[in-house]
Design an enzyme around this catalytic site. Structure first.
Site, PDB file in Angstrom:
ATOM      1  CD  GLU A  77      -3.022  -0.737   2.528  1.00  0.00           C
ATOM      2  OE1 GLU A  77      -4.046   0.014   2.040  1.00  0.00           O
ATOM      3  OE2 GLU A  77      -2.730  -1.072   3.752  1.00  0.00           O
ATOM      4  CG  HIS A  96      -2.251   2.878   5.992  1.00  0.00           C
ATOM      5  ND1 HIS A  96      -3.551   3.199   6.071  1.00  0.00           N
ATOM      6  CD2 HIS A  96      -2.038   1.605   5.891  1.00  0.00           C
ATOM      7  CE1 HIS A  96      -4.404   2.376   5.594  1.00  0.00           C
ATOM      8  NE2 HIS A  96      -3.816   1.459   5.282  1.00  0.00           N
ATOM      9  CG  HIS A  98      -5.305  -1.908   9.012  1.00  0.00           C
ATOM     10  ND1 HIS A  98      -4.377  -2.637   8.944  1.00  0.00           N
ATOM     11  CD2 HIS A  98      -4.995  -0.985   8.359  1.00  0.00           C
ATOM     12  CE1 HIS A  98      -3.996  -2.851   7.449  1.00  0.00           C
ATOM     13  NE2 HIS A  98      -3.846  -1.802   6.874  1.00  0.00           N
ATOM     14  CG  HIS A 168      -8.191  -0.299   4.704  1.00  0.00           C
ATOM     15  ND1 HIS A 168      -8.282   0.022   3.172  1.00  0.00           N
ATOM     16  CD2 HIS A 168      -7.337  -0.960   4.800  1.00  0.00           C
ATOM     17  CE1 HIS A 168      -6.645  -0.095   3.241  1.00  0.00           C
ATOM     18  NE2 HIS A 168      -5.735  -0.563   4.459  1.00  0.00           N
TER      19      HIS A 168
HETATM   20 ZN   LIG Z   1      -4.032  -0.654   5.144  1.00  0.00          ZN
END
Ligand SMILES: [Zn+2]
Length: 237
Positions: A77, A96, A98, A168
């Site tokens: 990603e 980033h 989760h 996500h």
């Molecule tokens: Zn992710």
């Protein structure tokens, strides 16, 4: 181009802090706009954050292609990072994750994530939600796995500090690495507290004026939190 040792070291610390603070688990990544070449960024190779070492840090261009270090496997990603740096010259670092408490706010659009306390004053403006199926269709794996999806995410982020990604996770930005880490930790904390407050009743959130005043105060005090977080992870290594 050689990656500066200091940049490697602070990125390793950032990864360990975010793991220790419960923002990262085996997944999640943090990047830094390269201080020696701002048209590139630094990020770990694909590895669990808590295990990352200085030699894992690699340099990528804004299309997600490795610069140098071609033998290392980058994160799937990485396009999240490249496309945001390309469109936001004010952004110096990106996280980033989760992180779990944030997830509900990405799937219930009519309950917005808002600043429940002063530490999350940076959530002052409405936090956008990225709807991946608008770009990737109905059967995607929810991941930002190419530049088109990264560009769509960056567009939806606009000038905001945070974007929720439905089903996500989320992505936060900051003018520098310490600020981005601060935003990621307190976004998770705010989400947890907001869920608790909303289980009790209807919360009274910070007003817009309170949130922006608090954000300004916090921005000047980030080093104090960073020092403590870093001490915690350094003592374990
Ligand atoms: Zn992710």
């Amino acid at each position: 181009m050689k990656i500066p040792d200091q940049a490697r070291a602070i990125l390793v610390t950032a990864n360990h802090i975010l793991a220790a603070q419960g923002v990262f688990d085996g997944f999640g990544h943090v990047s830094l706009r390269a201080p020696d070449d701002p048209e590139t960024f630094l990020i770990s190779r694909s590895r669990a954050p808590q295990l990352i070492e200085p030699d894992d840090i690699m340099r990528l261009d804004f299309d997600g292609a490795p610069v140098g270090d071609k033998g290392m496997k980058p994160y799937l990603e990485r396009y999240i990072h490249g496309r945001i740096y390309a469109t936001r010259p004010d952004v110096g670092a990106i996280v980033h994750s989760h992180s779990a408490s944030v997830i509900p706010f990405g799937v219930v659009a009519d309950v917005p994530l808002r600043p429940i306390y002063h530490m999350a004053g940076f959530l002052n403006e409405a936090v956008p939600i990225f709807e991946i199926s608008d770009c990737a269709g109905p059967n995607c794996d929810m991941l930002i796995r190419d530049n088109d999806l990264g560009t769509a995410l960056a567009q939806e982020l606009g000038d905001s500090t945070m974007i929720l990604m439905r089903g996500h996770g989320s992505t936060v930005v900051g003018p520098d690495l310490k600020a981005a880490v601060f935003h990621a930790i307190y976004a998770e904390m705010n989400a947890r507290l907001q869920l608790q407050a909303q289980a009790l009743g209807t919360p009274r959130f910070l007003t817009s004026g309170e949130a922006s005043a608090a954000a300004k105060t916090n921005a000047a005090q980030i080093d104090r939190a960073w020092e403590l977080w870093a001490l915690d992870v350094d003592s374990q290594s």
